[in-house]
Design a protein around this motif. Structure first.
Motif, mmCIF file in Angstrom:
data_model
loop_
_atom_site.group_PDB
_atom_site.id
_atom_site.type_symbol
_atom_site.label_atom_id
_atom_site.label_comp_id
_atom_site.label_asym_id
_atom_site.label_seq_id
_atom_site.Cartn_x
_atom_site.Cartn_y
_atom_site.Cartn_z
ATOM 1 N N VAL A 105 0.864 -1.182 0.000
ATOM 2 C CA VAL A 105 0.000 0.000 0.000
ATOM 3 C C VAL A 105 0.897 1.228 0.000
ATOM 4 O O VAL A 105 1.817 1.331 0.820
ATOM 5 C CB VAL A 105 -0.925 0.031 1.233
ATOM 6 C CG1 VAL A 105 -1.869 1.227 1.157
ATOM 7 C CG2 VAL A 105 -1.734 -1.263 1.344
ATOM 8 N N ASN A 106 0.643 2.146 -0.929
ATOM 9 C CA ASN A 106 1.431 3.379 -1.022
ATOM 10 C C ASN A 106 0.587 4.561 -0.562
ATOM 11 O O ASN A 106 -0.578 4.681 -0.931
ATOM 12 C CB ASN A 106 1.915 3.613 -2.453
ATOM 13 C CG ASN A 106 2.710 4.898 -2.587
ATOM 14 O OD1 ASN A 106 2.152 5.959 -2.841
ATOM 15 N ND2 ASN A 106 4.013 4.809 -2.415
ATOM 16 N N ALA A 107 1.183 5.417 0.256
ATOM 17 C CA ALA A 107 0.488 6.617 0.718
ATOM 18 C C ALA A 107 1.386 7.825 0.521
ATOM 19 O O ALA A 107 2.593 7.778 0.799
ATOM 20 C CB ALA A 107 0.101 6.487 2.188
ATOM 21 N N GLU A 108 0.791 8.903 0.021
ATOM 22 C CA GLU A 108 1.544 10.145 -0.145
ATOM 23 C C GLU A 108 1.808 10.765 1.224
ATOM 24 O O GLU A 108 1.057 10.554 2.191
ATOM 25 C CB GLU A 108 0.769 11.097 -1.050
ATOM 26 C CG GLU A 108 0.696 10.578 -2.479
ATOM 27 C CD GLU A 108 -0.187 11.406 -3.393
ATOM 28 O OE1 GLU A 108 0.159 11.536 -4.583
ATOM 29 O OE2 GLU A 108 -1.225 11.926 -2.930
ATOM 30 N N ALA A 109 2.884 11.531 1.302
ATOM 31 C CA ALA A 109 3.385 12.010 2.589
ATOM 32 C C ALA A 109 2.372 12.834 3.373
ATOM 33 O O ALA A 109 2.360 12.814 4.599
ATOM 34 C CB ALA A 109 4.669 12.814 2.382
ATOM 35 N N GLY A 110 1.510 13.564 2.685
ATOM 36 C CA GLY A 110 0.560 14.441 3.368
ATOM 37 C C GLY A 110 -0.667 13.741 3.909
ATOM 38 O O GLY A 110 -1.493 14.370 4.586
ATOM 39 N N CYS A 111 -0.796 12.454 3.652
ATOM 40 C CA CYS A 111 -1.958 11.701 4.124
ATOM 41 C C CYS A 111 -1.991 11.659 5.650
ATOM 42 O O CYS A 111 -0.980 11.358 6.292
ATOM 43 C CB CYS A 111 -1.915 10.287 3.550
ATOM 44 S SG CYS A 111 -3.222 9.190 4.136
ATOM 45 N N ASN A 112 -3.134 11.952 6.237
ATOM 46 C CA ASN A 112 -3.288 11.855 7.683
ATOM 47 C C ASN A 112 -3.034 10.415 8.129
ATOM 48 O O ASN A 112 -3.560 9.472 7.542
ATOM 49 C CB ASN A 112 -4.706 12.292 8.071
ATOM 50 C CG ASN A 112 -4.989 12.146 9.555
ATOM 51 O OD1 ASN A 112 -5.385 11.079 10.008
ATOM 52 N ND2 ASN A 112 -4.785 13.207 10.295
ATOM 53 N N TRP A 113 -2.204 10.248 9.169
ATOM 54 C CA TRP A 113 -1.812 8.903 9.572
ATOM 55 C C TRP A 113 -3.000 8.036 9.973
ATOM 56 O O TRP A 113 -3.122 6.894 9.549
ATOM 57 C CB TRP A 113 -0.788 8.945 10.711
ATOM 58 C CG TRP A 113 -0.534 7.566 11.233
ATOM 59 C CD1 TRP A 113 -0.988 7.019 12.399
ATOM 60 C CD2 TRP A 113 0.165 6.513 10.548
ATOM 61 N NE1 TRP A 113 -0.603 5.705 12.497
ATOM 62 C CE2 TRP A 113 0.099 5.369 11.364
ATOM 63 C CE3 TRP A 113 0.844 6.434 9.330
ATOM 64 C CZ2 TRP A 113 0.686 4.159 11.006
ATOM 65 C CZ3 TRP A 113 1.427 5.217 8.967
ATOM 66 C CH2 TRP A 113 1.348 4.114 9.793
ATOM 67 N N ASP A 114 -3.900 8.562 10.787
ATOM 68 C CA ASP A 114 -5.014 7.728 11.236
ATOM 69 C C ASP A 114 -5.976 7.426 10.096
ATOM 70 O O ASP A 114 -6.620 6.369 10.095
ATOM 71 C CB ASP A 114 -5.760 8.382 12.400
ATOM 72 C CG ASP A 114 -6.654 7.385 13.119
ATOM 73 O OD1 ASP A 114 -6.137 6.347 13.578
ATOM 74 O OD2 ASP A 114 -7.870 7.625 13.204
ATOM 75 N N ASP A 115 -6.069 8.319 9.121
ATOM 76 C CA ASP A 115 -6.843 8.007 7.913
ATOM 77 C C ASP A 115 -6.244 6.793 7.213
ATOM 78 O O ASP A 115 -6.961 5.920 6.717
ATOM 79 C CB ASP A 115 -6.846 9.196 6.944
ATOM 80 C CG ASP A 115 -7.785 10.316 7.365
ATOM 81 O OD1 ASP A 115 -8.599 10.104 8.291
ATOM 82 O OD2 ASP A 115 -7.709 11.402 6.761
#
Length: 260
Positions: free
Chosen positions: A88-98
């Protein structure tokens, strides 16, 4: 003019000379490059937790990554040979708990014990956040960063990142010695996180790895429970300790849209 007080969980900090929220990968890199080229103080900020900022005006540039996409590169690939790994890839600005909520809803195991920690995906690997028997470094496959010194993007592996207790090579790049900031980079690391790829496990259950959590769930340490139940228990325990951030901060115009 935006102030640090509007951006941090503690709610203190002076006015910012220039506040930028890039919405593209190129935009993030260009904002960092422009500040560095002009010799301006640079602060790349995530969710604003663990930050105590002076009330004096900040004469430089504050960059907050507005990219929050989460993608599953393996989604179309069938499980082969019993391997239940899902990237799973997440961009840096993504809220962690989201991000944690997304993985639990997807039926993935690996970060459910880190529910409720304030901040962003980018900051999670800088700090190597941990709680209730899990650390983020244990689930990281790779981290894409912008190297401010060599001016290029780099894909870092867990070996490169040298995760330790609440530390990483990213965090240490801000210091020349413990608690001694590096003038060249502080208060932003040499390596600025652009995105993180996690290696999680396709499983509706996870391991209860912490005594207090096990007690809340009425099980033993090492038992397996539904990841949703683990997440809910973690959130309740954190709430009982006053360790959940005030959700009302997201009504602040400066924080609007940063959390789902």
């Amino acid at each position: 003019m935006t102030t640090f007080a509007e951006l941090t969980t503690i709610g203190v900090g002076g006015p910012i000379a220039r506040f930028i929220e890039p919405t593209t990968r190129v935009g993030v890199i260009e904002a960092i490059e422009e500040a560095d080229a002009k010799g301006l103080p640079l602060c790349v900020i995530g969710g604003g937790s663990n930050m105590l900022v002076s009330d004096a005006p900040f004469p430089g540039v504050v960059v907050r990554d507005a990219r929050r996409a989460i993608t599953v590169p393996d989604e179309a690939a069938p499980v082969e040979g019993g391997d239940r790994t899902v990237h799973v890839n997440a961009e840096a600005g993504c809220n962690w708990d989201d991000f944690v909520a997304f993985t639990v809803e997807m039926g993935l195991e690996g970060v459910e014990g880190l529910s409720g920690i304030p901040g962003t995906v980018g900051a999670s690997v800088v700090q190597n956040i941990g709680a209730y028997g899990q650390e983020v470094g244990s689930s990281v496959e790779s981290v894409e960063v912008w190297d401010r010194k060599d001016k290029r993007t780099v894909e870092l592996t867990p070996d490169d990142l040298r995760f330790g207790y609440r530390s990483s090579a990213l965090k240490s790049s801000m210091y020349v010695a413990p608690a001694t900031p590096a003038a060249e980079f502080f208060p932003t690391p040499r390596y600025v996180v652009l995105s993180v790829t996690f290696a999680l496990r396709h499983s509706a259950t996870g391991t209860v790895g912490y005594g207090q959590l096990a007690k809340a769930l009425g099980v033993e340490v090492g038992d397996r429970m539904e990841t949703r139940a683990i997440r809910n228990a973690v959130l309740k325990v954190r709430a009982s300790k006053g360790m959940l951030e005030d959700a009302a901060r997201y009504l602040n115009p400066a924080m609007e849209g940063t959390k789902r």
